[in-house]
Design a protein around this motif. Structure first.
Motif: not given
Lengths: 179, 160
Positions: A48, A52, A99, B30, B33-34
């Protein structure tokens, strides 16, 4: 806090209390569930943060025009092709593809193309296919690819065009768009 | 093995050399969003840990090996939909089952639904697509998987 968040927090709290008690009291089904949670969390933590980071970089570096050109209305059939290629070569599991789907959507990709990308990322990841061939044979994998890809494109096209008419938007994950 | 980590690391480095401000902005995006999707991930992890306990691999092996053509495909697609298994476990398992005489179409139903239909990933997919579209998409995927299984059966001479 919203009611649904309270329910979620309460549920999660009960779950974690159950796991901790299971370990404390030696309740083996609870311990097994705890181990499952631990190993899956570890797997996701490996993937992850990197995913991201790449999405963040995608957001700042990739121009809207580029996405529109390859994945948008003007791309036509090529859009689906790009979606399958992107899915096959770049990213892995669904929770990584989602995402990125949101980022593509924000930058002007067509819904039908995004659903194709999501569907294709499930079925035609190249590294996985190589593995599949070695255990089930080339014929098996070839049939799966040749049958599923056109069907994924077709169903994505129907779903995407139907939703686009209603002004459907993909959410950033914080809220739910359609109830 | 670690190509995603290497790719992310390299991309971040190159981006940082090219433009510090943009890179900082990217990292902020990032994190944002995470953070936004984290609760959905937690729900998924909880669901996965429980379902994998209730449906262990041994049970899947047992059920896939039993039943006739039609019941086999239905059981396989049901199991594939409700569980979650990485490819490097699923395919060797199917290889073993194949040697035991399990039909190609049953294995196809299992692996295709495993990949395409995600009941366990529902919390995450719902966060992005909303419940209605998530259900619709998964139902469509389920039928695609069934068609793939039937075609596999036809081409391997298992039906007709």
């Amino acid at each position: 806090m919203k009611p649904r968040n309270i329910i979620r927090t309460a549920g999660l709290s009960c779950y974690f209390i159950f796991i901790v008690l299971s370990f404390a009291l030696g309740f083996s089904p609870g311990k097994a569930i705890g181990y499952n949670l631990f190993s899956f969390s570890l797997d996701m933590l490996k993937v992850l943060p990197c995913a991201f980071i790449l999405i963040g970089l995608f957001e700042v570096w990739v121009k809207r025009e580029t996405v529109e050109k390859h994945f948008g209305e003007e791309a036509g059939i090529k859009g689906y092709m790009w979606a399958v290629l992107l899915a096959g070569t770049i990213v892995g599991p669904l929770y990584v593809a989602l995402p990125l789907a949101y980022s593509l959507h924000r930058k002007g990709a067509r819904l039908a193309v995004i659903f194709t990308y999501i569907g294709a990322s499930a079925i035609c990841r190249i590294p996985m296919a190589i593995f599949e061939v070695s255990f089930l044979g080339l014929k098996f994998t070839a049939i799966r690819f040749l049958v599923s890809i056109p069907l994924v494109i077709l169903s994505s096209k129907i779903l995407g065009e139907y939703l686009a008419k209603g002004g459907y938007q993909i959410s950033d994950g914080t809220q739910v768009t359609t109830e | 093995m670690y190509y995603l980590q290497i790719a992310a690391g390299l991309a971040l480095l190159i981006s940082f050399i090219a433009n510090r401000e943009k890179t900082l902005k990217a990292v902020k995006i990032s994190l944002k969003r995470f953070w936004a999707i984290l609760p959905a991930f937690l729900s998924m992890l909880v669901l996965v840990s429980i379902v994998l306990f209730l449906i262990p691999d041994t049970l899947i092996t047992e059920y896939l090996g039993s039943g006739g053509k039609l019941t086999g495909v239905i059981i396989a697609s049901f199991l594939g939909s409700i569980t979650m298994m990485p490819g490097f476990i699923a395919f060797p398992l199917c290889g073993v089952l194949l040697e035991k005489g399990v039909l190609y179409m049953v294995l196809s139903a299992f692996t295709t639904t495993l990949m395409m239909v995600g009941i366990l990933t529902f919390p995450i997919e719902k966060a992005y697509f909303g419940p209605k579209v998530t259900i619709l998409r998964n139902v469509l995927s389920f039928f695609v998987a069934l068609i793939v299984a039937v075609m596999t059966g036809i081409f391997f001479g298992e039906i007709l």
